[in-house]
Design a protein around this motif. Structure first.
Motif, PDB file in Angstrom:
ATOM      1  N   ALA A 138       1.928  -6.365   6.652  1.00 19.00           N
ATOM      2  CA  ALA A 138       1.150  -5.843   7.774  1.00 19.00           C
ATOM      3  C   ALA A 138       1.784  -4.568   8.311  1.00 19.00           C
ATOM      4  N   LEU A 139       3.113  -4.560   8.442  1.00 20.33           N
ATOM      5  CA  LEU A 139       3.803  -3.368   8.948  1.00 20.33           C
ATOM      6  C   LEU A 139       3.581  -2.193   8.001  1.00 20.33           C
ATOM      7  N   PHE A 140       3.644  -2.465   6.701  1.00 19.30           N
ATOM      8  CA  PHE A 140       3.435  -1.406   5.699  1.00 19.30           C
ATOM      9  C   PHE A 140       2.026  -0.833   5.816  1.00 19.30           C
ATOM     10  N   CYS A 141       1.031  -1.723   5.980  1.00 17.58           N
ATOM     11  CA  CYS A 141      -0.347  -1.241   6.028  1.00 17.58           C
ATOM     12  C   CYS A 141      -0.609  -0.445   7.301  1.00 17.58           C
ATOM     13  N   ILE A 142      -0.009  -0.869   8.429  1.00 24.56           N
ATOM     14  CA  ILE A 142      -0.161  -0.093   9.661  1.00 24.56           C
ATOM     15  C   ILE A 142       0.440   1.297   9.477  1.00 24.56           C
ATOM     16  N   MET A 187       0.799   2.859   6.691  1.00 18.96           N
ATOM     17  CA  MET A 187      -0.019   3.625   5.761  1.00 18.96           C
ATOM     18  C   MET A 187      -1.243   4.195   6.468  1.00 18.96           C
ATOM     19  N   TYR A 188      -1.824   3.405   7.384  1.00 15.71           N
ATOM     20  CA  TYR A 188      -2.946   3.943   8.160  1.00 15.71           C
ATOM     21  C   TYR A 188      -2.500   5.189   8.931  1.00 15.71           C
TER      22      TYR A 188
END
Lengths: 102, 169
Positions: A13-17, A19-20
């Motif tokens: 989740a931290l990675f995807c945030i 990346m956004y």
């Protein structure tokens, strides 16, 4: 009971945030902050795998140290670039730095 | 629920919330301050993973150095920061969609792995983790070469950033 899955989902989740933030933000410094979040997610993953899978080996921690060194190098070069660009072109908005675009 | 679990969940919620604020705050200074909170949450996660060395390194390097460097950079490019208009580009919804897809894909892929539910094993007895890491980083039988390469990379990056940011008269 906290299992490895908690940490992996948290890091994903931290990675995807992050990346956004990298993909969507306009300001170059904000993009760099997104990269920091992504690198932090990577370090969480590395340490979680070390702690849950191979706690008797030191490789996971040594790898995390390398990630730290690379992250520090990346942020130093990135911020120097942005300050240099700001001095020449008076902007750090990523969509206005289009010298190489045609 | 055990205390460990509760602490982990609170840390995770605070960290992820702060991370969302980092990427969505309009003002860059607010972004940087939220980034500090997110990095603190990650430091607590390291403490929960019984990696005290990395907790300290996280606080000293990330919160102490990198976020302050970020705030410096924001201050040095201040006029742009106050620009009106959206802080995100036109394709932001595609970025959001891609992030959700990546998260879903990662969660699905990880859930099919048999090691996904590994329970917390005990740390090996009688081993000082910090000492073992320190010895491993300078031992010729372990990681001295990657360690030295990382040092040279860091030195090259520092010299390179000085050269790049140098103001030519």
């Amino acid at each position: 009971m906290v299992t490895l899955s908690y940490y992996l989902i948290f890091a994903a989740a931290l990675f995807c945030i992050g990346m956004y933030g990298v993909l969507a933000r306009k300001n170059a410094v904000a993009i760099l902050m997104g990269i920091e979040l992504m690198l932090n997610a990577v370090i969480v993953n590395v340490l979680a795998f070390w702690r849950f899978r191979t706690p008797d080996q030191i490789a996971g921690q040594a790898f995390a140290v390398m990630v730290y060194a690379v992250a520090a190098a990346e942020v130093a070069v990135g911020l120097a670039l942005f300050i240099s660009i700001y001095r020449r072109r008076n902007t750090v908005a990523a969509d206005e730095i289009d010298l190489l675009k045609w | 629920m055990s205390v460990y679990q509760i602490v982990f969940l609170i840390t995770a919620v605070v960290t992820l919330g702060a991370a969302v604020m980092v990427v969505s705050a309009r003002s860059l200074v607010h972004s940087a301050l939220w980034l500090i909170l997110a990095l603190f949450g990650v430091a607590v996660t390291f403490a929960l993973l019984s990696a005290p060395f990395f907790t300290v390194v996280q606080v000293v390097i990330y919160i102490g150095a990198i976020s302050i460097l970020m705030i410096f950079a924001i201050m040095l490019t201040r006029r742009v920061m106050q620009d009106t208009g959206p802080g995100v580009n036109q394709g932001w919804w595609m970025a959001l969609l891609l992030s959700f897809l990546l998260f879903g894909g990662l969660a699905w892929m990880l859930s099919t792995w048999e090691g996904f539910g590994t329970a917390l094993p005990a740390l090996p007895e009688g081993v000082d983790q910090v000492k073992a890491l320190g010895v491993a980083l300078v031992s010729p039988n372990a990681y001295v070469l990657p360690f030295e390469v990382a040092s040279v990379l860091l030195l090259a990056a520092l010299i390179g950033s000085i050269v790049v940011a140098w103001e030519k008269k």
